[in-house]
Design a protein around this motif. Structure first.
Motif, PDB file in Angstrom:
ATOM      1  N   PHE A 144      41.054   4.001  52.458  1.00  0.00           N
ATOM      2  CA  PHE A 144      41.184   3.434  51.110  1.00  0.00           C
ATOM      3  C   PHE A 144      42.614   2.967  50.853  1.00  0.00           C
ATOM      4  O   PHE A 144      42.848   1.872  50.321  1.00  0.00           O
ATOM      5  CB  PHE A 144      40.766   4.470  50.067  1.00  0.00           C
ATOM      6  N   ASN A 145      43.579   3.777  51.228  1.00  0.00           N
ATOM      7  CA  ASN A 145      44.979   3.407  50.983  1.00  0.00           C
ATOM      8  C   ASN A 145      45.370   2.174  51.777  1.00  0.00           C
ATOM      9  O   ASN A 145      46.200   1.354  51.323  1.00  0.00           O
ATOM     10  CB  ASN A 145      45.895   4.580  51.348  1.00  0.00           C
ATOM     11  N   ALA A 146      44.791   2.010  52.965  1.00  0.00           N
ATOM     12  CA  ALA A 146      45.149   0.869  53.802  1.00  0.00           C
ATOM     13  C   ALA A 146      44.668  -0.447  53.210  1.00  0.00           C
ATOM     14  O   ALA A 146      45.286  -1.498  53.454  1.00  0.00           O
ATOM     15  CB  ALA A 146      44.571   1.064  55.203  1.00  0.00           C
ATOM     16  N   MET A 147      43.572  -0.406  52.452  1.00  0.00           N
ATOM     17  CA  MET A 147      43.010  -1.648  51.928  1.00  0.00           C
ATOM     18  C   MET A 147      43.420  -1.935  50.488  1.00  0.00           C
ATOM     19  O   MET A 147      43.057  -2.987  49.950  1.00  0.00           O
ATOM     20  CB  MET A 147      41.482  -1.605  52.014  1.00  0.00           C
ATOM     21  N   LEU A 148      44.197  -1.063  49.861  1.00  0.00           N
ATOM     22  CA  LEU A 148      44.515  -1.255  48.443  1.00  0.00           C
ATOM     23  C   LEU A 148      45.288  -2.546  48.195  1.00  0.00           C
ATOM     24  O   LEU A 148      44.967  -3.310  47.273  1.00  0.00           O
ATOM     25  CB  LEU A 148      45.304  -0.055  47.915  1.00  0.00           C
ATOM     26  N   LYS A 149      46.301  -2.809  49.003  1.00  0.00           N
ATOM     27  CA  LYS A 149      47.141  -3.972  48.754  1.00  0.00           C
ATOM     28  C   LYS A 149      46.359  -5.267  48.940  1.00  0.00           C
ATOM     29  O   LYS A 149      46.437  -6.183  48.113  1.00  0.00           O
ATOM     30  CB  LYS A 149      48.363  -3.948  49.695  1.00  0.00           C
ATOM     31  N   THR A 150      45.586  -5.346  50.027  1.00  0.00           N
ATOM     32  CA  THR A 150      44.789  -6.550  50.263  1.00  0.00           C
ATOM     33  C   THR A 150      43.706  -6.703  49.208  1.00  0.00           C
ATOM     34  O   THR A 150      43.379  -7.818  48.779  1.00  0.00           O
ATOM     35  CB  THR A 150      44.159  -6.493  51.662  1.00  0.00           C
ATOM     36  N   LEU A 151      43.124  -5.565  48.765  1.00  0.00           N
ATOM     37  CA  LEU A 151      42.077  -5.614  47.745  1.00  0.00           C
ATOM     38  C   LEU A 151      42.620  -6.093  46.408  1.00  0.00           C
ATOM     39  O   LEU A 151      41.919  -6.742  45.627  1.00  0.00           O
ATOM     40  CB  LEU A 151      41.444  -4.230  47.595  1.00  0.00           C
ATOM     41  N   LEU A 207      41.027  -5.926  58.174  1.00  0.00           N
ATOM     42  CA  LEU A 207      42.047  -6.591  57.354  1.00  0.00           C
ATOM     43  C   LEU A 207      42.935  -7.504  58.190  1.00  0.00           C
ATOM     44  O   LEU A 207      43.500  -8.484  57.654  1.00  0.00           O
ATOM     45  CB  LEU A 207      42.880  -5.539  56.627  1.00  0.00           C
ATOM     46  N   ASP A 208      43.099  -7.189  59.466  1.00  0.00           N
ATOM     47  CA  ASP A 208      43.910  -8.080  60.317  1.00  0.00           C
ATOM     48  C   ASP A 208      43.281  -9.450  60.446  1.00  0.00           C
ATOM     49  O   ASP A 208      43.996 -10.464  60.619  1.00  0.00           O
ATOM     50  CB  ASP A 208      44.072  -7.450  61.704  1.00  0.00           C
ATOM     51  N   GLN A 209      41.936  -9.509  60.361  1.00  0.00           N
ATOM     52  CA  GLN A 209      41.264 -10.805  60.452  1.00  0.00           C
ATOM     53  C   GLN A 209      41.303 -11.569  59.138  1.00  0.00           C
ATOM     54  O   GLN A 209      40.929 -12.745  59.093  1.00  0.00           O
ATOM     55  CB  GLN A 209      39.818 -10.600  60.890  1.00  0.00           C
ATOM     56  N   ALA A 233      29.664   4.163  56.530  1.00  0.00           N
ATOM     57  CA  ALA A 233      29.203   5.480  56.946  1.00  0.00           C
ATOM     58  C   ALA A 233      29.506   5.743  58.410  1.00  0.00           C
ATOM     59  O   ALA A 233      29.765   6.887  58.805  1.00  0.00           O
ATOM     60  CB  ALA A 233      27.701   5.611  56.694  1.00  0.00           C
ATOM     61  N   SER A 234      29.498   4.688  59.230  1.00  0.00           N
ATOM     62  CA  SER A 234      29.800   4.832  60.655  1.00  0.00           C
ATOM     63  C   SER A 234      31.143   4.246  61.034  1.00  0.00           C
ATOM     64  O   SER A 234      31.585   4.393  62.176  1.00  0.00           O
ATOM     65  CB  SER A 234      28.690   4.193  61.500  1.00  0.00           C
ATOM     66  N   ASN A 235      31.794   3.563  60.124  1.00  0.00           N
ATOM     67  CA  ASN A 235      33.134   2.995  60.378  1.00  0.00           C
ATOM     68  C   ASN A 235      34.048   3.383  59.213  1.00  0.00           C
ATOM     69  O   ASN A 235      34.443   2.542  58.411  1.00  0.00           O
ATOM     70  CB  ASN A 235      33.062   1.466  60.511  1.00  0.00           C
ATOM     71  N   ARG A 236      34.355   4.637  59.126  1.00  0.00           N
ATOM     72  CA  ARG A 236      35.057   5.153  57.954  1.00  0.00           C
ATOM     73  C   ARG A 236      36.530   5.401  58.203  1.00  0.00           C
ATOM     74  O   ARG A 236      37.231   5.825  57.289  1.00  0.00           O
ATOM     75  CB  ARG A 236      34.398   6.448  57.495  1.00  0.00           C
ATOM     76  N   GLY A 237      37.008   5.160  59.403  1.00  0.00           N
ATOM     77  CA  GLY A 237      38.403   5.460  59.706  1.00  0.00           C
ATOM     78  C   GLY A 237      39.349   4.330  59.344  1.00  0.00           C
ATOM     79  O   GLY A 237      38.941   3.196  59.064  1.00  0.00           O
TER      80      GLY A 237
END
Length: 614
Positions: free
Chosen positions: A141-148, A113-115, A101-105
């Motif tokens: 959401f798109n940035a985390m799809l591959k790692t997810l 994900l870099d960590q 909610a406060s870190n949505r960007g």
């Protein structure tokens, strides 16, 4: 040491301590025991049902090393190893909680994900918990799809949301989804009982019942409300105190409304709505409690064994369920639900509440309320009685109305004879009790066969009417209530109540109570009363009546034999009998009955009407 709120102090530390989520506990425990671990979990459900708690327990299960430091993945974390203690205290570096909610960007998600490329520092697994994940932006959401989809073996994702509909399907398809259900009120009440027992806080069962219902399925809300109730009650929980804190409607108000609806009394319904306004109670809360009560009444009719006999309100629910038919309960339940949604459209919420209650009266199912009989008034002296004479004859010209002077202070208004179609006599014969002679003729007709062609019609009398006017004949009446046994104490109580202005449930208590005696102690009146209804014996109502009378009340349970309400009913019955006797002796009534021997006076049509004094 600073005070720790109950919601944090009693947060479950293991799967065994979780309440009401057995389906999630069983699935996760079996997966941990068999080693069939998914790389991403999605927990959905309303607030306060345990999404974050399950995430922390899962993280402890994955990283627990046991008391001796040699343990592995387990469904029962020890809670004493460094990993368990650090996760509980929020210091475990390999367990990261991110508030979306406060870190949505996309920047925050990219940094997280870099960590992920680095292996765990001290634990067996890295666990990323993203709360309120539906708040993330589309780019995040798109940035985390591959790692997810293909995370490293040491990385586990735990996502939590209260609105899964806003989570993209591409994310949903990559997660193992668990829906955490809202807590049942009984489970919440049981847990609150255990918590308050551990805290040594005295609590009434009615207070816990109110808190469990107000939580609406959220255990965290229930514990937060309990904290507030403990502070409000100075270390103890009473039902009256919790009800005052919540601002909820007293169950007695709702029961009184249902009683008024069952009696089809518009005056009582309006009085209850005014009482709610005077007490400042919520109209929306009233309709909600009404819907809940109607639901319990329907349950009492369909499945009586489903009600909890230990609940003090069960007896009242069954009494109300017997007072209304099933279809009417269903209709009123629907009106209460729809009326609550329409309150914001009303001029004010109390006007909306009153209209909903009046709508329940207006749309009662056909046959549950007798229709009023209209009659034309011929004479209106200071007191008028209206009577309807049912004349089961074919079309006959009505005689000219004749008004005869009467010495009595009351006269009668008689409706003119109404012509009926030929089919009407059949209905009239069915409803009107037949004389003994007519019954004998019917029996003879059944034995000898069909009547001859020249026989008079069945609605005509065989004998000619006598020339003189016979005594008025009336339909047999229902047995009346026993005569009221008035007592001096009752008269004294009525005079005392007449000196004060009482409204709502307080006035109802005064009207329904029987006075057994009055004494004076230290210059203050002490009244001993007998009240039948349990809802009227509520301490809050008794206190209000004591304050209005500036007296002390000693109330016992029992059936009242002399009360203001009973005296009012007895007075009305006396006026009704006087009006019926007057209608039967009126010269016009006697004239009509002499012309139409089969006619009868309907007692329900005789109504005493008081004409206002000019």
């Amino acid at each position: 040491m600073s005070y720790q709120v109950l919601a944090r102090k009693y947060r479950p530390q293991s799967f065994e301590q979780l309440v009401g989520q057995e389906h999630v506990v069983q699935a996760l425990a079996n997966a941990l025991t068999q080693g069939r671990l998914h790389h991403a979990y999605l927990f959905t459900g309303t607030r306060g049902v345990g999404k974050t708690t399950v995430s922390r327990i899962l993280a402890k299960s994955l990283n627990c090393t046991g008391p001796d430091g040699t343990g592995g993945i387990t469904a029962q974390p020890c809670g004493v190893c460094p990993a368990c203690r650090d996760i509980d205290s929020g210091r475990f570096v390999d367990y990261v909680e991110l508030d979306a909610a406060s870190n949505r960007g996309v920047e925050e998600i990219s940094q997280l994900l870099d960590q992920a490329v680095y292996k765990p520092v001290v634990g067996r697994f890295k666990v990323y918990m993203i709360d309120e994940v539906h708040m993330l932006s589309n780019t995040a959401f798109n940035a985390m799809l591959k790692t997810l989809e293909e995370p490293p073996d040491y990385l586990k994702f735990v996502l939590a949301t209260t609105d899964p509909q806003k989570v993209p399907v591409t994310v949903l398809s990559r997660c193992l989804q668990f829906n955490l259900r809202p807590m049942a009120a009984a489970d919440v009440q049981m847990h609150l009982t255990n918590v308050l027992g551990a805290e040594s806080v005295p609590a009434e069962p009615g207070a816990l019942r109110l808190l469990s219902r107000a939580a609406r399925g959220s255990m965290r809300d229930a514990l937060s409300l309990t904290d507030q109730a403990i502070a409000f009650g100075a270390g103890s929980l009473s039902e009256a105190g919790v009800r005052q804190m919540l601002g909820s409607v007293d169950r007695g108000h709702v029961v009184a409304i249902v009683d008024a609806l069952a009696a089809a009394s518009g005056e009582a319904v309006v009085a209850q709505a005014d009482a709610l306004r005077g007490a400042g109670l919520s109209a929306a809360g009233t309709l909600e409690d009404l819907a809940t009560l109607f639901q319990q009444m329907a349950l009492a009719q369909a499945a009586p064994a489903a009600l909890d006999d230990a609940d003090a309100e069960t007896a009242e629910i069954r009494r109300l369920a017997a007072a209304l038919p099933a279809d009417e309960i269903q209709l009123m339940y629907s009106m209460a639900l729809h009326g609550r949604a329409e309150l914001h459209l009303a001029p004010d919420e109390y006007a909306g509440l009153l209209m909903v209650l009046l709508r329940m009266l207006a749309f009662r199912p056909a046959g549950t309320q007798p229709k009023a009989v209209k009659a034309a008034a011929l004479v209106r002296p200071p007191a008028v009685a209206k009577a309807v004479v049912a004349v089961p004859l074919p079309k006959v010209a009505p005689p000219a109305p004749v008004v005869a002077p009467v010495a009595a202070p009351r006269t009668v208004a008689v409706a003119p004879v109404v012509a009926e179609p030929p089919a009407a006599p059949k209905l009239s014969d069915r409803l009107r009790p037949k004389p003994v002679e007519a019954q004998a003729e019917d029996e003879a007709m059944d034995l000898d066969g069909a009547p001859p062609d020249d026989a008079p019609p069945p609605w005509m009398e065989a004998d000619d009417a006598p020339a003189s006017a016979p005594a008025a004949t009336r339909e047999p009446e229902a047995p009346r209530r026993a005569e009221l046994r008035e007592t001096p104490e009752g008269a004294q109580w009525a005079e005392r109540i007449a000196t004060v202005n009482l409204l709502g449930m307080t006035g109802e208590l005064a009207r329904q109570a029987q006075a057994l005696g009055c004494t004076t102690i230290d210059g203050r009146e002490v009244w001993k009363l007998r009240v039948e209804r349990e809802s009227l014996r509520a301490p809050a109502l008794v206190s209000k009546l004591e304050a209005a009378l500036n007296a002390r009340l000693d109330i016992e349970a029992g059936v009242a034999e002399d009360s203001i309400a009973l005296r009012t009913v007895a007075r009305a019955e006396a006026e009704q009998r006087a009006a019926e006797d007057l209608a039967a002796q009126h010269p016009m009534t006697r004239t009509l009955l002499s012309q139409f021997p089969s006619a009868r006076i309907l007692p329900g049509s005789v109504q005493p009407v008081l004409t206002p004094t000019p």
